[in-house]
Scaffold this active site. Structure first.
Site, mmCIF file in Angstrom:
data_model
loop_
_atom_site.group_PDB
_atom_site.id
_atom_site.type_symbol
_atom_site.label_atom_id
_atom_site.label_comp_id
_atom_site.label_asym_id
_atom_site.label_seq_id
_atom_site.Cartn_x
_atom_site.Cartn_y
_atom_site.Cartn_z
ATOM 1 N N CYS A 134 12.981 -41.776 84.196
ATOM 2 C CA CYS A 134 11.733 -41.743 83.436
ATOM 3 C C CYS A 134 11.783 -42.428 82.127
ATOM 4 O O CYS A 134 10.844 -43.234 81.649
ATOM 5 C CB CYS A 134 11.111 -40.286 83.267
ATOM 6 S SG CYS A 134 11.995 -39.418 81.962
ATOM 7 N N ASP A 135 12.783 -42.590 81.521
ATOM 8 C CA ASP A 135 13.084 -43.518 80.259
ATOM 9 C C ASP A 135 12.503 -44.765 80.470
ATOM 10 O O ASP A 135 11.859 -45.679 79.732
ATOM 11 C CB ASP A 135 14.540 -43.691 79.556
ATOM 12 C CG ASP A 135 15.042 -42.168 79.731
ATOM 13 O OD1 ASP A 135 14.914 -41.295 80.537
ATOM 14 O OD2 ASP A 135 16.064 -41.895 78.766
ATOM 15 N N ALA A 136 12.752 -45.309 81.622
ATOM 16 C CA ALA A 136 12.588 -46.720 82.020
ATOM 17 C C ALA A 136 11.016 -47.162 82.064
ATOM 18 O O ALA A 136 10.759 -48.269 81.770
ATOM 19 C CB ALA A 136 12.833 -47.119 83.613
ATOM 20 N N LEU A 137 10.126 -46.043 81.835
ATOM 21 C CA LEU A 137 8.746 -46.275 81.677
ATOM 22 C C LEU A 137 8.213 -46.494 80.181
ATOM 23 O O LEU A 137 7.159 -47.033 80.125
ATOM 24 C CB LEU A 137 7.910 -45.083 82.222
ATOM 25 C CG LEU A 137 8.209 -44.674 83.771
ATOM 26 C CD1 LEU A 137 7.257 -43.559 84.021
ATOM 27 C CD2 LEU A 137 7.901 -46.024 84.653
ATOM 28 N N PHE A 138 9.142 -46.208 79.389
ATOM 29 C CA PHE A 138 9.174 -47.025 78.033
ATOM 30 C C PHE A 138 9.569 -48.186 77.938
ATOM 31 O O PHE A 138 9.159 -49.095 77.228
ATOM 32 C CB PHE A 138 9.509 -45.989 76.931
ATOM 33 C CG PHE A 138 9.231 -46.488 75.664
ATOM 34 C CD1 PHE A 138 8.141 -46.213 74.952
ATOM 35 C CD2 PHE A 138 10.303 -47.262 74.940
ATOM 36 C CE1 PHE A 138 8.062 -46.388 73.338
ATOM 37 C CE2 PHE A 138 10.031 -47.824 73.724
ATOM 38 C CZ PHE A 138 8.853 -47.232 72.960
#
Lengths: 379, 379, 379
Positions: free
Chosen positions: A161-165
């Site tokens: 989910c970090d990738a979405l930032f």
């Protein structure tokens, strides 16, 4: 005579109430945008001084710093000081506008957001020559691989989910800087791929990655990481900023945004923050400022843009802001940032990190904007 | 008269025996600490010259070099020459006291041992600012993940036995340099996590990683890698050096140390070394100096500290020391180092590597200390 | 008189025909090697200018560039300009003759080909000191691990088909530069290990890696990637160049080479190129120049060496060459290179990349050699 008396009475009452109001302001019962800006700058300045004194802990292109640059850039748009944009330009030049070493690893091109912003500001397309070539490679991939957590999938797809930032704000900003919509289009496609895989439609939260689907906290709850979901909400809001109002899927994003905001409001802790394990807050029973900073930013953004209703969300945002302020040390260092990690873990009074500072700068910038246009009572 | 005669006879006998003893020393039948130091310095100087001439093969922060720095530092504490500490200070400054790029990968913070040592020596806490922040991140992790060999677990946990050299000495030394026990505490916790997963309680040896549990050598034996277990024993001894004498779990470490030392003694090869496949020595039927160097170091440490009994272990150490000496070429190059790898493989007369040299310097430093305080006959 | 007339008639007819032939050449109906060289240099010069103007997109040691250097070196052997070798020497010095950071990752030592070539040319063994030490480590490994696509196997073994370009030419060239056959021997051993695992003996094509065995295109065909098989064929030909004529397994390589060449000829597209999905060319229905460049190189090599028969393969090569030429933009930029990837994906008119340019330079160098010794009619 009776009318005149009434008229005077009203005047008198108005005077009283004005006096009272003035009095309240003197006693700082309303948020003062100037004071807020001063606080935000103080935290940013601590970071700049720390860089000057000790250097950066990690490479200049690294996501830790690149995530911090986003907040630094936003602060630069409201501050009278040029320091916050100056440092980003200087770092970017030193990096020769290169992204990080791993081509398709979202962490390594988070810095493309800053390059795209600076390219727009300085009207210099050479600042994004390299990031654009990289983005062209990303666009060219079929992206048919599953997001299952194996084979280093995170080095190719937005499988955590970090990738979405890290990725969507950078790529969507590149579309603005280049006037080529294809980078926004691939962002749109990949956003929903990750959503389909990692979003828990019952809990309205994102798993960090596929290895967490079956994990449970000691209290029996699923494992949802505060900073992880903070990356998502902040990334979502930054993406919405870069998306045309009439974009075909915009309504879906707004709906997701509202759903997550409602969830966050429902699980805010009495101390105003969100703890690192969202559904087992007692596990690490202490405020945490990186996740909280991102949520505060995202919710204030919704208030500033009229996407969220004030009655429900302003109290949430103010309570969270207070928690953030309580973590600032007298010298401006923001504490209670959970160190680098990938799951719920401890934060302490003295644990700080540039990406946590970045989250705070984003929150603070929105707080400044909100208090500048709306008088908000302190209580 | 009789008494005088007796007195003279005794004097005469003493003279004879002193002469004989002197004579023996002239014929070098005892180990001479000065000569040992000269040998150790010769090997170290070959390495320094090689760096000067050809540069380093791998980056200065890389584990290959960082492991070598440990031996170089130890030699510096017994040598009259300042070169061995000078080079480490110079390298550290050039690296600006950064660890390697991968945050939680033990290989990449092995160099923290050297930074901590130098910080103590120079009383300069800024030398460990970055390593300390990294270590804080390590401390903050829950470390609940299994050590199963998948999903790049070695980038987050000590899931392979080499890590027990790379990380525990560095973190425990940081506790000494900072006077904060938490780095030793996390070391203690993680040491036993790896022990539980990789230590074979029947063979008293460590598997290299979980992918080796089911592998077998051609002779039917389990696959245990010499250098791999060398990393463990040397790491264990370096950790014990940094651990208070009254530390709660110290007895467990000592017991593990003795168990492994006994095993090593029982499988030493007739040539004095340990071959790369510990239980199938014929597979690569040749001495190997990196594993042997680490074992020699660990066993001599136990003799110097009274942990091992002399009757059993001194012969083992001396035989191993001879094997090591036999691998030194006339110009000082240490040969028979198995090249970089992760499993038993060949070593040749001309294969050298800095981490093998480091193992030798550790062994040589202990050999010097031992021979300085105890006269040992050569045979 | 009649005889004389006949004689004169014949003379006249010969003159006519000579004139006609001359005339055809003036009209450029035959390939002109000088023009071909000019075209190849134009493409190479565009690349050099792009490096000068924008710098390199990826690090100088990176496979993207290192693969390009191979073509640049080959062009340098036929060009009168020293630029193509000069730039390689300058880059190598800047890199201090280091390979990339990952020790056993074939991508990271592709550059060893260039170092070995330059070391031979300049008779300077120090240029390969580091590459040789690395290669010694590779030789020392038992290489017993399966090539199954997990546990980052590509960081240790040639478990994906691209590796057959990255590694074999570099290692076999090192054997020439050092006169030590062991690097060729390990290449020979590992080549067939990969062959056994990734080569589809029915389709006569290589899978990109083990994760593709069960994948199928929308049309039901297996997934074979054009550039992937291009890496193999070009790597194979470069390896054959470095292999003694009487090498024990040479016949096996030649047989594989012919088998793959026949396959490529049978699936060439009407546009003269090979599309990115070899068996589902409609999926990305456009020419692609990196795979096509490598096939053109490999086939022309076989024609130049007499390994392939002219009747069958010259038409294939010429058709492919035309497709390549059609992708060159007026300024010399080679377009239609599929961006960095690991599977069939789109290429566009404006997508270029150094490794695609490198493939073209290899093809162009062989085309120059062929047209220099054989007159080929254009049609």
């Amino acid at each position: 005579m009776k009318r005149q008396f009434t008229f005077l009475s009203v005047l008198f009452l108005i005077s009283i109430s004005l006096f009272a109001s003035n009095n309240t302001e003197n006693k700082k019962k309303y948020y003062n945008p100037k004071q807020i800006l001063a606080t935000v700058e103080k935290v940013a300045d601590w970071q700049l001084n720390s860089w000057k004194k000790d250097g950066m802990i990690y490479p200049k292109w690294d996501w830790t710093n690149a995530a911090g640059y986003v907040g630094m850039y936003h602060l630069g748009t409201i501050s009278k000081k040029s320091d916050y944009h100056d440092i980003l330009l200087s770092i970017s030049k030193e990096l020769d506008w290169n992204t990080g070493p791993e081509r398709f690893y979202a962490d390594d091109y988070c810095i493309g957001y800053t390059y795209s912003k600076l390219s727009l500001k300085h009207k210099d397309p050479k600042m994004i020559t390299r990031f654009r070539l990289l983005a062209d490679s990303i666009v060219a991939q079929p992206h048919t691989e599953s997001l299952e957590w194996k084979n280093e999938i995170n080095h190719r797809e937005w499988a955590w989910c970090d990738a979405l930032f890290m990725a969507p704000p950078a790529l969507s900003m590149l579309s603005i800087a280049t006037k080529d919509p294809k980078y926004l289009e691939i962002t749109d496609k990949l956003w929903w791929k990750t959503y389909d895989y990692l979003y828990d439609k019952e809990e309205h939260l994102y798993y960090r990655d596929g290895s967490n689907f079956t994990k449970r906290e000691a209290n029996g709850q699923k494992v949802f990481w505060s900073r992880g979901n903070g990356w998502v909400m902040a990334g979502l809001v930054l993406l919405l900023d870069n998306m045309p109002k009439n974009y075909s899927t915009r309504a879906k994003y707004i709906s997701l945004y509202k759903e997550m905001a409602a969830k966050m409001a429902s699980i805010q802790q009495p101390d105003g923050s969100w703890h690192t394990s969202l559904l087992d807050p007692e596990r690490f029973d202490v405020i945490e400022t990186s996740g909280t900073g991102f949520y505060t930013y995202a919710i204030l953004w919704g208030l500033n843009n009229g996407t969220l209703d004030k009655a429900t969300y302003l109290p949430v945002a103010l309570k969270a802001w207070k928690a953030l302020e309580s973590a600032i040390q007298p010298n401006g260092m923001l504490g209670y940032v959970q160190p680098i990690g990938w799951q719920p873990a401890a934060a302490t009074q003295s644990s700080t990190a540039i990406f946590g500072v970045g989250a705070f700068l984003l929150a603070g910038t929105e707080m400044y904007k909100y208090t500048k246009k709306s008088k908000i009572a302190k209580n």
